[in-house]
Write an enzyme that holds these catalytic residues in place. Structure first.
Site, PDB file in Angstrom:
ATOM      1  N   GLY A 179      36.940  74.172  92.061  1.00 14.51           N
ATOM      2  CA  GLY A 179      37.646  73.375  91.070  1.00 14.51           C
ATOM      3  C   GLY A 179      37.747  74.109  89.750  1.00 14.51           C
ATOM      4  N   GLN A 236      38.882  75.364  80.805  1.00 17.32           N
ATOM      5  CA  GLN A 236      38.184  76.589  81.259  1.00 17.32           C
ATOM      6  C   GLN A 236      39.064  77.830  81.124  1.00 17.32           C
ATOM      7  OE1 GLN A 236      36.790  74.621  85.129  1.00 17.32           O
ATOM      8  NE2 GLN A 236      35.139  76.063  84.684  1.00 17.32           N
ATOM      9  N   CYS A 271      29.399  76.174  88.338  1.00 17.06           N
ATOM     10  CA  CYS A 271      30.586  76.079  87.496  1.00 17.06           C
ATOM     11  C   CYS A 271      31.038  77.491  87.137  1.00 17.06           C
ATOM     12  CB  CYS A 271      30.263  75.286  86.230  1.00 17.06           C
ATOM     13  SG  CYS A 271      31.641  75.139  85.093  1.00 17.06           S
ATOM     14  N   LEU A 272      32.333  77.740  87.239  1.00 22.72           N
ATOM     15  CA  LEU A 272      32.849  79.083  86.922  1.00 22.72           C
ATOM     16  C   LEU A 272      32.608  79.445  85.455  1.00 22.72           C
ATOM     17  CD1 LEU A 272      36.168  78.957  88.971  1.00 22.72           C
ATOM     18  CD2 LEU A 272      34.074  80.184  89.559  1.00 22.72           C
ATOM     19  N   HIS A 277      33.011  66.380  88.295  1.00 20.12           N
ATOM     20  CA  HIS A 277      32.712  67.599  87.539  1.00 20.12           C
ATOM     21  C   HIS A 277      33.914  68.016  86.680  1.00 20.12           C
ATOM     22  CE1 HIS A 277      30.852  71.827  87.407  1.00 20.12           C
ATOM     23  NE2 HIS A 277      32.054  71.998  86.905  1.00 20.12           N
ATOM     24  N   GLU A 278      35.103  68.015  87.293  1.00 12.29           N
ATOM     25  CA  GLU A 278      36.297  68.477  86.574  1.00 12.29           C
ATOM     26  C   GLU A 278      36.720  67.474  85.498  1.00 12.29           C
ATOM     27  OE1 GLU A 278      36.842  71.485  87.010  1.00 12.29           O
ATOM     28  OE2 GLU A 278      35.783  71.686  88.904  1.00 12.29           O
ATOM     29  N   HIS A 297      34.792  68.021  82.422  1.00 14.94           N
ATOM     30  CA  HIS A 297      35.316  69.147  81.628  1.00 14.94           C
ATOM     31  C   HIS A 297      36.385  68.666  80.640  1.00 14.94           C
ATOM     32  CE1 HIS A 297      33.598  72.930  82.986  1.00 14.94           C
ATOM     33  NE2 HIS A 297      33.820  72.667  84.252  1.00 14.94           N
TER      34      HIS A 297
HETATM   35 NI    NI Z   1      33.035  73.578  85.944  1.00 14.17          NI
END
Ligand code: NI
Length: 163
Positions: A46, A51, A88-89, A130-131, A134
């Protein structure tokens, strides 16, 4: 399509609340295409627009079936609980344990502005939570309760290699 740079947690952009998307134009399509390419390149499941430095409510998710594009997503209902690992990226190299709802019902717009509903469980439900966090400037590490040790990460990677 182009790869976008993924920001990491020290960047202020990741801690701001994103604005709604109001224009469903070629710029949005380009952003969604770039986000999907960036997600696949990074082997993630995701990615949220902040991000890649864009403070708009846009998310792409792919847990293995196909990409789901969510513009202006809203979680309508949640139920149950799942307890598991998340990464998480924007927080590279770390994995933490996080409790999330096991089922999530959400609504969002597609790239043309049409509203749709999605009812998800398991990994996709986790990912939607999660997204969406963000988009409100929150990282999962704020609600995670334990960080995985190097040994735990190594044993997980060993298990993956055997598949
Ligand atoms: Ni993330």
């Amino acid at each position: 399509m182009a790869l976008r740079k993924i920001l990491t947690q020290e960047e202020a952009t990741l801690h701001k609340v994103c604005r709604e998307v109001t224009k469903f134009d070629s710029k949005l399509c380009e952003l969604l295409d770039d986000m999907t390419e960036t997600l696949y390149d990074a082997n993630g499941v995701g990615l949220a627009a902040p991000q890649v430095g864009i403070l708009r409510r846009v998310v792409v998710i792919d847990t293995g079936d196909e990409v789901v594009e969510m513009v202006n997503p809203k979680i309508l209902e949640t139920s149950g609980e799942q307890d598991g690992m998340e990464g998480c990226l924007s927080v590279p190299g770390e994995y933490w344990l996080v409790k999330r709802p096991s089922v999530v019902k959400a609504t969002a717009q597609d790239r043309e502005g049409n509203w749709f509903e999605i009812e998800a469980e398991g990994l996709i439900a986790r990912c939607i939570c999660h997204e969406c966090d963000h988009l409100d400037g929150h990282l999962y590490t704020e609600i995670a309760y334990r960080k995985l040790t190097e040994e735990e990460i190594a044993s997980l990677q060993g298990a993956e290699d055997e598949e």
